[in-house]
Design a protein around this motif. Structure first.
Motif, PDB file in Angstrom:
ATOM      1  N   VAL A 259      20.575 -59.139  22.262  1.00 38.83           N
ATOM      2  CA  VAL A 259      21.066 -60.424  22.625  1.00 38.83           C
ATOM      3  C   VAL A 259      22.466 -60.178  23.744  1.00 38.83           C
ATOM      4  N   LEU A 260      22.268 -60.588  24.899  1.00 35.18           N
ATOM      5  CA  LEU A 260      23.387 -60.482  25.782  1.00 35.18           C
ATOM      6  C   LEU A 260      24.493 -61.503  25.638  1.00 35.18           C
ATOM      7  N   ILE A 261      23.973 -62.994  25.636  1.00 32.12           N
ATOM      8  CA  ILE A 261      25.130 -63.717  25.487  1.00 32.12           C
ATOM      9  C   ILE A 261      24.607 -64.556  23.991  1.00 32.12           C
ATOM     10  N   ARG A 262      25.369 -64.717  22.959  1.00 32.13           N
ATOM     11  CA  ARG A 262      24.759 -65.416  21.802  1.00 32.13           C
ATOM     12  C   ARG A 262      24.985 -66.950  22.072  1.00 32.13           C
ATOM     13  N   ARG A 263      24.307 -67.460  21.010  1.00 33.85           N
ATOM     14  CA  ARG A 263      23.949 -68.931  21.189  1.00 33.85           C
ATOM     15  C   ARG A 263      25.434 -69.838  21.167  1.00 33.85           C
ATOM     16  N   GLN A 264      25.447 -70.450  22.223  1.00 35.70           N
ATOM     17  CA  GLN A 264      26.537 -71.146  22.521  1.00 35.70           C
ATOM     18  C   GLN A 264      26.537 -72.173  23.646  1.00 35.70           C
ATOM     19  N   ARG A 265      27.448 -72.995  23.705  1.00 42.21           N
ATOM     20  CA  ARG A 265      27.610 -73.955  24.768  1.00 42.21           C
ATOM     21  C   ARG A 265      28.143 -73.238  25.846  1.00 42.21           C
ATOM     22  N   LEU A 266      27.646 -73.272  27.100  1.00 42.87           N
ATOM     23  CA  LEU A 266      28.205 -72.374  28.300  1.00 42.87           C
ATOM     24  C   LEU A 266      28.825 -73.631  29.250  1.00 42.87           C
ATOM     25  N   PRO A 267      29.888 -73.363  29.616  1.00 41.71           N
ATOM     26  CA  PRO A 267      30.606 -74.031  30.627  1.00 41.71           C
ATOM     27  C   PRO A 267      29.953 -74.003  31.979  1.00 41.71           C
ATOM     28  N   LYS A 268      29.811 -75.132  32.837  1.00 43.50           N
ATOM     29  CA  LYS A 268      29.571 -75.115  34.245  1.00 43.50           C
ATOM     30  C   LYS A 268      30.598 -75.119  35.130  1.00 43.50           C
ATOM     31  N   SER A 269      31.658 -75.960  34.784  1.00 43.59           N
ATOM     32  CA  SER A 269      32.742 -76.004  35.528  1.00 43.59           C
ATOM     33  C   SER A 269      34.290 -76.364  34.686  1.00 43.59           C
ATOM     34  N   PHE A 270      35.318 -75.677  35.322  1.00 45.92           N
ATOM     35  CA  PHE A 270      36.389 -75.781  34.531  1.00 45.92           C
ATOM     36  C   PHE A 270      37.544 -76.587  35.257  1.00 45.92           C
ATOM     37  N   VAL A 271      38.686 -77.125  34.708  1.00 42.57           N
ATOM     38  CA  VAL A 271      39.628 -77.877  35.281  1.00 42.57           C
ATOM     39  C   VAL A 271      40.403 -76.808  36.410  1.00 42.57           C
ATOM     40  N   ASP A 272      41.195 -77.690  37.099  1.00 37.19           N
ATOM     41  CA  ASP A 272      41.826 -76.916  38.240  1.00 37.19           C
ATOM     42  C   ASP A 272      42.858 -75.884  37.644  1.00 37.19           C
ATOM     43  N   LYS A 273      43.405 -76.307  36.676  1.00 37.35           N
ATOM     44  CA  LYS A 273      44.601 -75.393  36.126  1.00 37.35           C
ATOM     45  C   LYS A 273      44.181 -74.071  35.348  1.00 37.35           C
ATOM     46  N   MET A 274      42.800 -74.328  34.981  1.00 37.43           N
ATOM     47  CA  MET A 274      42.212 -73.097  34.417  1.00 37.43           C
ATOM     48  C   MET A 274      41.457 -71.940  35.283  1.00 37.43           C
ATOM     49  N   LYS A 275      41.562 -72.123  36.426  1.00 32.93           N
ATOM     50  CA  LYS A 275      41.222 -71.221  37.293  1.00 32.93           C
ATOM     51  C   LYS A 275      41.779 -70.006  37.727  1.00 32.93           C
ATOM     52  N   THR A 276      43.236 -69.946  37.415  1.00 32.82           N
ATOM     53  CA  THR A 276      44.319 -69.010  37.537  1.00 32.82           C
ATOM     54  C   THR A 276      44.228 -68.357  36.302  1.00 32.82           C
ATOM     55  N   PHE A 277      44.072 -69.014  35.055  1.00 32.18           N
ATOM     56  CA  PHE A 277      44.269 -68.566  33.876  1.00 32.18           C
ATOM     57  C   PHE A 277      43.082 -67.221  33.601  1.00 32.18           C
ATOM     58  N   PRO A 278      43.736 -66.330  32.886  1.00 26.35           N
ATOM     59  CA  PRO A 278      43.108 -64.849  32.540  1.00 26.35           C
ATOM     60  C   PRO A 278      41.880 -65.443  31.802  1.00 26.35           C
ATOM     61  N   ARG A 279      40.601 -64.989  31.975  1.00 28.37           N
ATOM     62  CA  ARG A 279      39.503 -65.606  31.313  1.00 28.37           C
ATOM     63  C   ARG A 279      39.444 -64.482  29.839  1.00 28.37           C
ATOM     64  N   CYS A 280      40.022 -63.252  29.843  1.00 29.20           N
ATOM     65  CA  CYS A 280      39.919 -62.449  28.786  1.00 29.20           C
ATOM     66  C   CYS A 280      40.443 -63.021  27.537  1.00 29.20           C
ATOM     67  N   VAL A 281      41.593 -64.156  27.543  1.00 30.75           N
ATOM     68  CA  VAL A 281      42.133 -64.584  26.508  1.00 30.75           C
ATOM     69  C   VAL A 281      41.903 -66.125  26.486  1.00 30.75           C
ATOM     70  N   LEU A 282      40.977 -66.581  27.308  1.00 30.78           N
ATOM     71  CA  LEU A 282      40.738 -68.034  27.426  1.00 30.78           C
ATOM     72  C   LEU A 282      39.911 -68.190  25.990  1.00 30.78           C
ATOM     73  N   GLU A 283      40.320 -69.207  25.262  1.00 23.80           N
ATOM     74  CA  GLU A 283      39.221 -69.796  24.028  1.00 23.80           C
ATOM     75  C   GLU A 283      38.611 -71.392  24.625  1.00 23.80           C
ATOM     76  N   ILE A 284      37.522 -71.107  25.260  1.00 14.50           N
ATOM     77  CA  ILE A 284      36.914 -72.230  25.883  1.00 14.50           C
ATOM     78  C   ILE A 284      36.754 -73.893  24.860  1.00 14.50           C
ATOM     79  N   SER A 285      37.310 -74.558  25.249  1.00 14.51           N
ATOM     80  CA  SER A 285      37.404 -75.805  24.285  1.00 14.51           C
ATOM     81  C   SER A 285      36.818 -77.112  25.555  1.00 14.51           C
TER      82      SER A 285
END
Length: 610
Positions: A259-285
């Motif tokens: 398994v490379l990516i576990r079963r989950q919903r995958l985001p296609k595009s984010f909001v503008d303010k989340m583009k500069t947010f560090p992805r390592c601590v981002l909890e996608i909702s």
């Protein structure tokens, strides 16, 4: 205590802690009554009832405990969700020894060490050495114990009855304060989501266990040590989730983590303010994602980026094709061939043979850094062990002195190697001995790419053998050569076998004639008996058969008739210094003699071949 010789009991006037006891003392009203009472002279003074027995405090107040409900406030400086914490406790006062303890009830999943906060002891009240007494405790008051302030809000019914019986007026009870963060966690979280008209339950019931399968490649060759690896992309129609699994091949050297990516919903595009947010601590909702990947985003023959990795979809299974045909009307699936083309085979150029060592052995250095010895035919070596074909050869040379030299060519059947030995000749001026060590001799015209070596079929009488630039002519052979080839006639050509038979025909005729003459003279049995006696003496002296004896007799027999004159014969016998009595040797020579000056050396040699 004794008084005037009589013992009477003295009741204690102070209790624990040197506090004065009023139980055994007369009250002021009793003292006033006694001072105003007049004595009665008629019947005397009335007798008073005896005082009650003394009961110690630890017996009177055994297992009697006062319980107060309290709380204290604790600061929380390291949390953004709460600034202080309310912790509820119970204060217990033990009447038997005026000790106190503070207990905190255990709250499940609080993460705080709870239970006994202050063990049972007498609690100091101030710096003067005073301790807390039950008279100091009341509802609606603060009490400081070891620097921590507790707010007493209520007590149990026993405590209330006891304090009121002792004349203490209790304050009204207060409401217990609860921790706001704990109460907040007990409340269900409010969901500020607008109800959707999409029925997720219907989607689950309709598409349960229906999965789209895509075959993709992840090209990571741009990075260091990257490669092109195959993957499986599963799209679950029941809940629009995606899973990426790695395809493992046999002996690919990778750990079994599919398994490379576990079963989950995958985001296609984010909001503008989340583009500069560090992805390592981002909890996608749903608040951070503008659009999720759906079934419309997957197409055969097009790349797709999943969590920063670009996958190229080159194929899909039959169910996926049918689903896209029924749902979107797509029938043209552009399948892409992603199989690696076999690299062009680079011809291996073998350097020319340098002449050192065997050709097969030197060739192994061109195939491996750690050369392995060439494989040997062990079955052939075992079957032909100690089997040697010997030939007498003469050197072909324009020099007449060189043409007189005679050599013994030995062909080893176990390894197909040839060795050449020159018997030493006295006063010839040439040092005899080993002329050529055991080696494989290639034929003239043989190349290093396709070497052809001499075989027993090539060694015929009168044939020329070229050994590393020197030419030798075969003039004679050992009788064992003819016997071996006749026993294995299917392995040799008829011309080779016939040449040997023609060469040995006169010799065999002479031998048969000699045997017939010997049988006519002394008889064959006498010769065999004499041979047996000679071999017994040789065994007694541990004499080993010398192959050079036969070679010497063959060398002196120029015409190959099998006979030598007596002078040469006796000279050869003296040369080998045979450990046999002279009587047996003379008798053997007489049996092998033919005429006055000719001696057959075949029977003589057979006697010494033990």
């Amino acid at each position: 205590d004794p008084t005037n010789g009589f013992a009477y009991s003295r009741l204690p006037t102070v209790g624990i802690g040197r506090e004065r006891l009023y139980v055994n003392q007369l009250s002021q009203a009793e003292l006033d009554e006694l001072s105003n009472k007049r004595p009665t002279l008629t019947y005397g003074q009335a007798k008073q009832a005896p005082p009650s027995d003394f009961i110690p405090a630890h017996v009177a107040f055994d297992k009697k405990v006062l319980k107060f409900d309290a709380y204290f406030q604790e600061d929380v400086p390291i949390s953004t969700e709460e600034h202080f914490r309310i912790r509820q406790v119970g204060i217990y006062y033990y009447l038997e020894d005026d000790s106190m303890s503070v207990m905190e009830p255990i709250v499940e999943n609080s993460g705080i060490p709870q239970g006994k906060l202050i063990k049972r002891q007498r609690i100091p009240k101030n710096d003067r050495g005073d301790h807390y007494h039950w008279k100091d405790l009341n509802r609606g008051m603060n009490i400081t114990i070891y620097g921590k302030t507790f707010r007493i809000v209520d007590c149990d019914p026993f405590t209330q009855v006891f304090l009121e019986s002792q004349g203490i007026e209790l304050n009204p009870p207060e409401k217990m304060i609860f921790d706001p963060y704990t109460e907040l966690r007990k409340m269900p979280m409010r969901m500020y989501v607008t109800p959707s008209s999409f029925d997720q339950l219907k989607q689950f019931l309709t598409f349960d266990r229906q999965v789209l399968r895509f075959y993709a490649m992840w090209d990571d060759t741009e990075n260091m040590f990257g490669e092109n690896r195959p993957f499986l992309i599963h799209y679950y129609l029941a809940d629009d989730t995606v899973e990426v699994r790695e395809l493992h091949e046999r002996n690919d050297g990778r750990d079994p983590f599919p398994v490379l990516i576990r079963r989950q919903r995958l985001p296609k595009s984010f909001v503008d303010k989340m583009k500069t947010f560090p992805r390592c601590v981002l909890e996608i909702s749903n608040q951070e994602v503008l659009e999720w990947y759906t079934v419309k985003d997957f197409a055969v023959g097009k790349p797709i980026t999943l969590l920063g990795r670009s996958f190229f979809i080159y194929d899909c299974d039959e169910f996926t094709r049918q689903f896209y045909h029924e749902k979107f009307g797509i029938t043209d699936f552009q399948l892409v061939d992603v199989k690696k083309k076999a690299p062009e085979e680079v011809p291996q150029i073998i350097p020319p043979y340098n002449g050192y060592g065997f050709l097969e052995d030197s060739l192994q250095n061109c195939f491996s850094l750690l050369p392995q010895p060439p494989r040997k035919n062990f079955i052939k070596m075992l079957e032909n062990d100690h089997k040697v074909l010997r030939y007498q050869v003469a050197l072909e040379s324009p020099n007449p002195e060189e043409r007189k030299r005679r050599f013994i060519l030995s062909y080893f059947l176990s390894t197909d190697m040839i060795s050449i030995y020159e018997p030493p000749v006295r006063n010839s001026g040439i040092i005899g001995g080993k002329y050529l060590g055991k080696t494989k001799v290639p034929k003239p015209g043989s190349t290093t790419d396709n070497p052809v070596y001499y075989e027993p079929a090539d060694l015929t009488i009168g044939a020329t053998v070229e050994v590393f630039g020197h030419r030798f002519i075969i003039s004679d052979a050992d009788e064992y050569v003819l016997n071996y080839m006749e026993s294995n006639a299917e392995s040799f050509p008829a011309t080779t076998l016939q040449s040997l038979r023609d060469h040995f025909a006169p010799r065999r005729t002479a031998v048969q004639a000699a045997e017939s003459q010997s049988a006519a003279g002394t008889g064959r049995q006498e010769l065999e008996e004499l041979v047996r006696q000679v071999q017994e003496q040789l065994k007694h002296h541990n004499y080993l058969s010398n192959s050079s004896m036969r070679e010497a007799f063959l060398h002196h027999d120029k015409d190959g008739s099998g006979f030598l004159n007596k002078a040469e014969f006796f000279a050869l016998c003296n040369r080998f210094n045979l450990p046999v009595s002279d009587a047996l040797v003379n008798k053997l020579i007489s049996l092998c003699s033919h005429g006055e000056n000719q001696i057959s050396y075949h029977d003589f040699i057979r006697a010494f071949s033990c």
